[in-house]
Design an enzyme around this catalytic site. Structure first.
Site, mmCIF file in Angstrom:
data_model
loop_
_atom_site.group_PDB
_atom_site.id
_atom_site.type_symbol
_atom_site.label_atom_id
_atom_site.label_comp_id
_atom_site.label_asym_id
_atom_site.label_seq_id
_atom_site.Cartn_x
_atom_site.Cartn_y
_atom_site.Cartn_z
ATOM 1 N N TYR A 149 0.914 -1.013 -0.054
ATOM 2 C CA TYR A 149 0.103 0.052 -0.116
ATOM 3 C C TYR A 149 0.984 1.249 -0.001
ATOM 4 C CZ TYR A 149 -3.227 3.711 1.597
ATOM 5 O OH TYR A 149 -4.179 4.725 1.803
ATOM 6 N N GLU A 237 -3.173 7.810 -3.979
ATOM 7 C CA GLU A 237 -3.498 6.451 -3.123
ATOM 8 C C GLU A 237 -3.383 5.291 -4.180
ATOM 9 O OE1 GLU A 237 -6.278 4.717 0.284
ATOM 10 O OE2 GLU A 237 -7.094 5.363 -1.375
#
Length: 427
Positions: A149, A237
Site C-alpha cells: 500500500y 493512493e
C-alpha cells in the site's frame, strides 16, 4: 533605542517567517477533483510511473477494437468498471451482475464488458442509488508476487505532504492499520526542500519489496512525489502497489484527487472532470458559483455564511429534523444566484420544507427576498418555506416578501425558524 539596522533585521525576520507560514498554510488544501482510474493511470505513465497496459472503452465496437489492436496476444484480461467510488470488486449491478472487476478469458471480455456499460453499480461507497458505468477499463493481467500500500496526502500537523506506506496491500487496509499500526511507515516531506533520497529510501524500506530493485523502487517513489506536487494533488493512493514476477514495481490501481483551487493552472486535468459521477445538485451549484453540499435530509437550507449555515444545520438536528444540504450563498450573491439556489433546493424530491436563514451584513436582505419571489414565479412551490431575515435592509426585504402574496412562514430568530421548519414537515 533600536538602530535602523536592527529594525530592518527584525522586519526581515518577521516577513520571512510570515511568508514561510503562509506558504505552508497554502498546502492545506481542502477541496478536490476526483478522476477515473484509467485517467489516473495515463497521468502516472506520463511521469514515468509503472502502470499496467490498458485502454478505456465505452461501446462494444471499442471493446472489439481494443482486443484486436492492444491485446491481440493476451489470453486473459482484467475488466474494470469505471466509477468514482471504491469497493467496485465487491459491488453489485442493479441488473444483478455481481462484481465490478473481473479477470476473464479474452473471448469473454466483450460479453462481460457489454453487460457493465450503461448499468448502475452499487458499492459500499456509492450509497443505494449507485453510479452509472459509462466506461470500462481493459487491462493486461499481471503476474503479481507481492502487494503493498502506498499513498501521499496532505498532513495538517506538518503542513505539507505525508507519504504513507505499508508492506501489506489490497483490501481492508484500514483494518490492517488499526490492528497492526507498526506496519505503517510515515514520511513527512518538507515541501520547501522536496523529497530526498533518504525520504524515499525510508518509504521503500517500510514497504519491504521482495523482488523489485531497491534503487528502482526509490526512483518510483520520487516520481510519484513529483506527480503529487506538479499536478496539485490532495491525495495519491495506490492500492495495491504491486511487484510482478519480472521484478517490476507497478501501480496496479490508483486513486487521485486534485485541489479545486488549482483549476486555473491545471486546465488539462480539470477537463477530465466527469459530472455524470457527481451529485447533480452540486454540479448545478458549481455552475452558479454557490457553495453547496448535498445531504440526505428533508429540510432544504439557504443561508449566508458558512458558520451560520453549520449552526443552522445543527439547530435543525437539535429540534429533530434533518438538513438536506449545506448551502452558503455568500456575502455578495446576486439575485440570479439566489434564484438558482432556490431552484436547486426545490429540485430535490427529498426536501419537504425549506428554511431560509439570512443575517444580512454584506449580504442584503432585500436581494434575498427578491430572489425568493422571482424563484417562486419560476418554480412551483410545493413545500412550506420558513424565512428568517435580520440585518441590512431587513425592512425592505420583509416588505418585498409580504407584498409578494407568498404563503411564507416567518420566524423571529434562528431557534424559532428551525422549530417551525421541523413542525412544517408534519403539515
Amino acid at each position: 533605542m533600536f538602530s535602523d539596522r536592527m529594525v530592518r533585521g527584525l522586519l526581515n525576520k518577521l516577513v520571512t517567517r510570515s511568508l514561510s507560514v503562509a506558504g505552508q498554510w497554502q498546502q492545506q488544501q481542502l477541496r478536490r477533483l476526483n478522476i477515473h482510474e484509467y485517467q489516473g493511470a495515463e497521468l502516472m505513465g506520463k511521469y514515468g510511473v509503472n502502470v499496467p497496459r490498458g485502454v478505456a472503452v465505452s461501446s462494444v465496437d471499442e471493446i472489439r477494437k481494443a482486443i484486436q489492436d492492444v491485446f491481440p496476444n493476451e489470453s486473459e484480461l482484467v475488466v474494470k468498471s469505471q466509477i468514482l467510488a471504491g469497493g467496485r470488486g465487491l459491488g453489485t449491478f442493479k441488473s444483478g451482475l455481481k462484481g465490478g472487476v473481473h479477470i476473464v478469458k479474452a473471448d469473454q471480455v466483450e460479453d462481460l464488458a457489454g453487460k457493465m456499460l450503461g448499468q448502475i453499480l452499487v458499492t459500499k461507497q456509492t450509497g443505494p442509488l449507485g453510479k452509472v458505468v459509462s466506461k470500462v477499463y481493459l487491462c493486461e493481467k499481471l503476474s503479481l508476487v507481492n502487494e503493498m500500500y502506498f499513498a501521499i496526502t496532505l498532513d495538517r500537523n506538518t503542513a505539507g505532504p505525508l507519504i504513507i506506506g505499508c508492506s501489506k496491500g489490497g483490501t481492508s487496509i484500514e483494518d490492517l492499520a488499526e490492528k497492526y499500526p507498526d506496519m505503517i511507515v510515515k514520511a513527512p516531506i518538507d515541501v520547501f526542500k522536496g523529497i530526498t533520497d533518504e525520504d524515499a529510501a525510508k518509504v521503500v524500506d517500510g514497504l519491504a519489496p521482495k523482488v523489485a530493485d531497491r534503487n528502482d523502487a526509490i526512483e518510483q517513489v520520487k516520481k510519484l512525489y513529483e506527480l503529487f506536487c506538479k499536478t496539485d494533488c490532495t491525495l495519491l493512493e495506490i492500492n495495491p502497489l504491486a511487484e510482478t514476477s519480472d521484478k517490476q514495481l507497478v501501480a496496479a490501481d490508483a486513486k487521485l484527487n486534485f485541489d479545486d483551487n488549482a483549476a486555473f493552472r491545471q486546465k488539462k486535468i480539470f477537463a477530465l472532470r466527469d459530472p455524470s459521477q457527481e451529485d447533480p445538485r452540486e454540479v448545478a451549484a458549481a455552475k452558479a458559483d454557490l457553495n453547496y453540499i448535498g445531504l440526505d435530509g428533508e429540510i432544504g437550507c439557504m443561508v449566508n455564511g458558512a458558520g451560520l449555515a453549520m449552526a443552522t444545520m445543527d439547530i435543525i438536528k437539535l429540534h429533530g429534523g434533518t438538513p438536506a444540504n449545506f448551502l452558503d450563498v455568500g456575502g455578495n450573491a446576486s439575485e440570479n444566484q439566489v434564484v438558482e439556489a432556490f431552484k436547486i433546493l426545490t429540485s430535490d424530491d427529498k426536501v419537504k420544507a425549506i428554511l431560509v436563514n439570512i443575517f444580512g451584513g454584506i449580504m442584503k436582505c432585500d436581494v434575498i427576498a427578491s430572489g425568493i419571489v422571482n424563484a417562486a414565479k419560476q418554480v412551483a412551490l410545493k413545500v412550506p418555506v420558513v424565512v428568517r431575515l435580520e440585518g441590512t435592509n431587513v425592512d425592505q426585504g420583509k416588505r418585498i416578501l409580504k407584498e409578494s402574496g407568498m404563503a411564507l412562514i416567518t420566524a423571529e430568530d434562528l431557534d424559532d425558524a428551525a422549530e417551525k421548519a421541523v413542525k412544517a414537515l408534519a403539515s
